[in-house]
Scaffold this motif. Structure first.
Motif, short mmCIF file in Angstrom:
data_model
loop_
_atom_site.label_atom_id
_atom_site.label_comp_id
_atom_site.label_asym_id
_atom_site.label_seq_id
_atom_site.Cartn_x
_atom_site.Cartn_y
_atom_site.Cartn_z
N ILE A 1 0.85 -1.18 0.00
CA ILE A 1 0.00 0.00 0.00
C ILE A 1 0.89 1.24 0.00
N SER A 2 0.52 2.22 -0.79
CA SER A 2 1.29 3.46 -0.89
C SER A 2 0.35 4.66 -0.76
N ALA A 3 0.94 5.86 -0.62
CA ALA A 3 0.16 7.07 -0.39
C ALA A 3 -0.86 6.82 0.72
N ALA A 4 -0.45 6.03 1.71
CA ALA A 4 -1.39 5.52 2.71
C ALA A 4 -1.35 6.34 3.98
N ARG A 5 -2.46 6.29 4.68
CA ARG A 5 -2.57 6.89 6.01
C ARG A 5 -3.36 5.94 6.91
N ILE A 6 -2.91 5.87 8.15
CA ILE A 6 -3.67 5.16 9.18
C ILE A 6 -4.28 6.23 10.06
N TRP A 7 -5.59 6.34 10.00
CA TRP A 7 -6.33 7.40 10.68
C TRP A 7 -6.87 6.91 12.02
N PHE A 8 -6.98 7.83 12.96
CA PHE A 8 -7.60 7.53 14.25
C PHE A 8 -8.54 8.68 14.60
N ASN B 1 -12.25 14.92 16.60
CA ASN B 1 -10.84 14.93 16.99
C ASN B 1 -10.15 13.75 16.32
N TRP B 2 -9.22 14.02 15.40
CA TRP B 2 -8.61 12.95 14.63
C TRP B 2 -7.14 13.27 14.31
N GLY B 3 -6.43 12.24 13.87
CA GLY B 3 -5.03 12.37 13.46
C GLY B 3 -4.67 11.18 12.60
N PHE B 4 -3.44 11.15 12.08
CA PHE B 4 -3.04 10.03 11.24
C PHE B 4 -1.54 9.81 11.27
N VAL B 5 -1.16 8.60 10.83
CA VAL B 5 0.23 8.22 10.58
C VAL B 5 0.36 7.98 9.09
N GLU B 6 1.41 8.50 8.48
CA GLU B 6 1.65 8.28 7.06
C GLU B 6 2.40 6.97 6.87
#
Length: 439
Positions: free
Chosen positions: A141-148, A183-188
């Motif tokens: 997977i590329s250009a990916a984000r793991i969102w929370f 309220n959210w954030g992500f890891v690339e």
């Protein structure tokens, strides 16, 4: 006596508010969000992911290259129920979202001009504080984000110019985005044949606090992220800075209707809707830099085959030996974005130019060009960054409240002297498990 007592009490309250700022005490300066619907979405290159092939809308079984999967572990240390989401492009550059059953979901081709809400179940529940969830990504997977998110995020699709579905992600900068009140954030994330690369990025905003670790080859890499109260602390620091220099630093904070700070957006994103902000902020500094390096060489260490190249101003343009073109004076938006004006990289640019741009822009962002030893870039330690004005206070305060001082706060935060790391990235060619903690 009564007036003295009242004044003393007032001063005590003021001192208390400065020492321990609350979200409510800062709401005077924060932008208040007003979440809308699909018609309120503002589509930019920052909140879209474009596929290169048409998707058929079907769900496929777990497919992994050579049977390899990437295990993920999510832990919630935040006081609220949290969901995770994984988005990106698969090995064939098709748009995918990971479902809670561990399978990729391929969004169907949308119709019409209004962004269409993805209604498939793509939320991976972690649950309340102390809960853990484990899942695996079934392919590259590329250009990916793991969102929370504390609650639910909404993702949309639109057609790109080639008739393929393009993912419309939550926008941190739009106060009317459908996700603005969450309220959210992500890891690339990038995972391909070369291995895993993941980083916690604050280039666009600071939101839900995250940290991560990567287990690989019997060792563990860590990226500690931010202090648990970082959003309020950064907002307080920005508000104080605004009172000192009159610039709209405090307006970078976004709060809900109750005054709770949700996130802090980067200045370059604020300027996208407030183009006159910080006008002239760097003018005197830039003029001093140009004057200094008219008679004195500026050395750029490319940290590559070209080695150290000498640069000097001539006729109002900075030229570097071996570079295919020179550098005009940048604007404040050029500096903070690092991708426009003299810092915009063209396809025809040579390797020297591609190495000079990030190092020169990083020096402007951190205001190190006129410091002792600043005539060689990069060479100064991170303790020299943001020590004099004008500077990028958003990045300065982000690093101040990071638990380990590392994590991208602008696009070239990985530019450092050899041996230093400001980027907050983890990577390995043989990953075993990526673990992310919320809060």
């Amino acid at each position: 006596m009564r007036l003295l007592a009242m004044a003393t009490a007032a001063m005590a309250l003021l001192a208390q508010s400065l020492a321990a700022p609350t979200a409510r005490s800062l709401q005077r300066r924060a932008q208040v969000v007003h979440p809308g619907d699909a018609h309120d979405i503002i589509i930019t290159d920052k909140n879209t992911v474009n596929a290169t092939q048409k998707a058929n809308g079907t769900m496929v079984p777990n497919i992994a290259p050579d049977g390899v999967i990437l295990p993920l572990s999510f832990t919630n240390n935040f006081a609220g129920s949290v969901n995770a989401y994984v988005t990106g492009l698969d090995a064939n550059n098709k748009l995918v979202l990971l479902q809670p059953n561990g399978q990729f979901y391929y969004p169907p081709r949308p119709s019409g001009g209004v962004p269409q809400l993805i209604t498939a179940n793509v939320a991976i529940p972690i649950g309340g504080r102390g809960n853990n969830a484990q899942i695996s990504i079934p392919g590259y997977i590329s250009a990916a984000r793991i969102w929370f998110a504390v609650g639910n995020l909404k993702f949309y699709t639109v057609l790109d110019g080639n008739g393929n579905p393009s993912l419309v992600e939550p926008s941190s900068a739009n106060p009317n985005d459908p996700n603005a009140g969450v309220n959210w954030g992500f890891v690339e994330l990038t995972w391909n044949a070369a291995g895993v690369f993941a980083n916690i990025s604050y280039v666009d905003f600071v939101g839900l606090i995250l940290s991560m670790s990567l287990a690989a080859s019997g060792q563990t890499q860590y990226a500690g992220g931010l202090n648990s109260n970082a959003v309020n602390l950064i907002c307080a620091a920005l508000s104080r800075q605004a009172s000192q220099d009159g610039q709209p630093w405090g307006d970078l904070c976004m709060a809900d209707g109750s005054g709770n700070n949700l996130r802090v957006i980067a200045p370059i994103d604020y300027m996208s809707t407030n183009p006159g902000a910080w006008n002239g902020y760097y003018d005197n500094y830039i003029n001093q830099v140009w004057s200094t390096y008219t008679n004195t060489p500026l050395i750029i260490d490319t940290q590559a085959g070209a080695g150290k190249v000498s640069c000097q101003v001539s006729g109002g343009v900075l030229y570097c030996n071996g570079d295919n073109r020179g550098y005009n004076k940048p604007s404040v938006s050029d500096i903070w974005g690092c991708n426009s004006g003299p810092f915009g990289i063209q396809g025809s640019d040579n390797d020297v130019h591609r190495a000079v741009v990030p190092r020169l822009c990083a020096a402007f962002v951190r205001t190190t060009l006129l410091l002792k030893g600043g005539n060689v870039q990069p060479s100064l330690p991170s303790t020299s960054y943001y020590t004099t004005g004008p500077t990028m206070w958003y990045s300065a305060f982000v690093h101040q409240y990071e638990t380990s001082g590392i994590g991208y706060a602008f696009s070239y935060d990985d530019v450092n002297p050899n041996g230093e790391n400001q980027s907050g990235a983890v990577s390995s060619a043989v990953p075993q498990q990526l673990s992310i903690t919320v809060g």
